[in-house]
Design an enzyme around this catalytic site. Sequence first.
Site, PDB file in Angstrom:
ATOM      1  N   GLU A   1       0.859  -0.636   0.269  1.00  0.00           N
ATOM      2  CA  GLU A   1       0.373   0.303   0.119  1.00  0.00           C
ATOM      3  C   GLU A   1       0.736   1.567  -0.350  1.00  0.00           C
ATOM      4  O   GLU A   1       0.342   2.030  -0.968  1.00  0.00           O
ATOM      5  CB  GLU A   1      -0.546  -0.343   0.659  1.00  0.00           C
ATOM      6  CG  GLU A   1      -2.001   1.133   1.321  1.00  0.00           C
ATOM      7  CD  GLU A   1      -1.985   1.561   2.153  1.00  0.00           C
ATOM      8  OE1 GLU A   1      -3.390   1.995   2.204  1.00  0.00           O
ATOM      9  OE2 GLU A   1      -1.857   1.556   3.372  1.00  0.00           O
ATOM     10  N   GLU A   2       2.668   1.244   0.218  1.00  0.00           N
ATOM     11  CA  GLU A   2       3.342   2.586   0.580  1.00  0.00           C
ATOM     12  C   GLU A   2       3.541   2.582  -0.862  1.00  0.00           C
ATOM     13  O   GLU A   2       4.834   3.608  -1.021  1.00  0.00           O
ATOM     14  CB  GLU A   2       4.334   2.181   1.477  1.00  0.00           C
ATOM     15  CG  GLU A   2       3.364   1.674   3.095  1.00  0.00           C
ATOM     16  CD  GLU A   2       2.684   2.709   3.423  1.00  0.00           C
ATOM     17  OE1 GLU A   2       2.944   4.310   3.102  1.00  0.00           O
ATOM     18  OE2 GLU A   2       1.396   3.471   4.244  1.00  0.00           O
TER      19      GLU A   2
END
Length: 349
Positions: free
Chosen positions: A107-108
């Site tokens: 997600e990062e």
Amino acid sequence: MNKAYATSVESSRIAHSIGTALDRFIKINQDQFPYASGELSQLLRDIALASKVVNREVNKAGLIDIMGAAGSANLTGDEQQKLDVLANIRFSRALTKGGEACAIISEESETFLDLKNQGKYVIAIDPLDGSSNIDVNVSIGTIFSVYRRKTPVGTPISQEDIMQKGSEQVAAGYVLYGSSTMLVLTTGYGVHGFTYEASLGEYFLSHPEMRIPDDGKIYSINEGLCDTFEPSLRAYLRHCHSNEYTARYVGSLVADFHRNLLKGGIYIYPATRKSPQGKLRLMFECNALAFLVEQAGGKASDGHRRVLDILPTELHQRTPFFVGSRNMVEVAEAFIREEAAEPLPSENY
Ligand code: AFP
């Protein structure tokens, strides 16, 4: 041995077995794992190890200068917290060194990471979910999905390997950094919860064969956004109110999900005016929890269809998310279906 002494030992803590450690559990159940070759077992051990390191860092968040914003934003515009960054590094490093994962999507990160190795698994991970709760000492979590790569080992990772439906997960889980730290896991044979015993540095099986109640009384939603929900959803919320359901919303998905898994309930992150597709990411948050909840006897939907059947078209795709006790999710879906019949909420609220 003297009888009184034997009795006292018997009733003491020594007499109780320490339980089944995660490693042992994985070993005993390896034949139940899809493609039981030992690689998936090793991968799960790598994830567990990284989670212990992150747990240590989460626990000392107030002591050293790792709380607060890192001063950058991730792809989806969220402010990145220092611990988000640290957790991302910890998990990526463990998975890279472990060698069983061939690609990581986080997600990062904007794109997937091709590890260019012989690994057979693709990992989707939200290394630290609920990061806006870090500074206030509220539970946060890690969410992960494991997929089998589709293209042959040795060739470059392709879209086909990355953009898989949730139904193709071979394992999924989350780690909850809460009043105790827990790892909850499925490999498609039920859901099992392990509690971390920090002094021994091990996860122990504490919640075997977890099942979510078919019904519940808890509803979890950011009701402050109510005026921006679809009328049908507001009608469902009125149904919750008239039945005197209990509102519980931590704002940390893993914590809200875990509570509802144990007690029965529904978690909803719907379409809102600001986020027409909802806020949560299909591949990093929803798919793993959808797989877990189904394995525990519950249901996960986007309001209309099964979350696990959604074919992703974008890495950071969002979806509305209704997850929890089967009957509660089905009632919510029925309200959504009847949208047109509902009066305008402003007349009722
Ligand atoms: P953060 O990581 O920005 O805290 O977001 C957490 C999250 O993705 C999920 O864990 C929560 O359930 C949800 O967002 C909370 O969103 P709202 O603050 O809009 O209710």
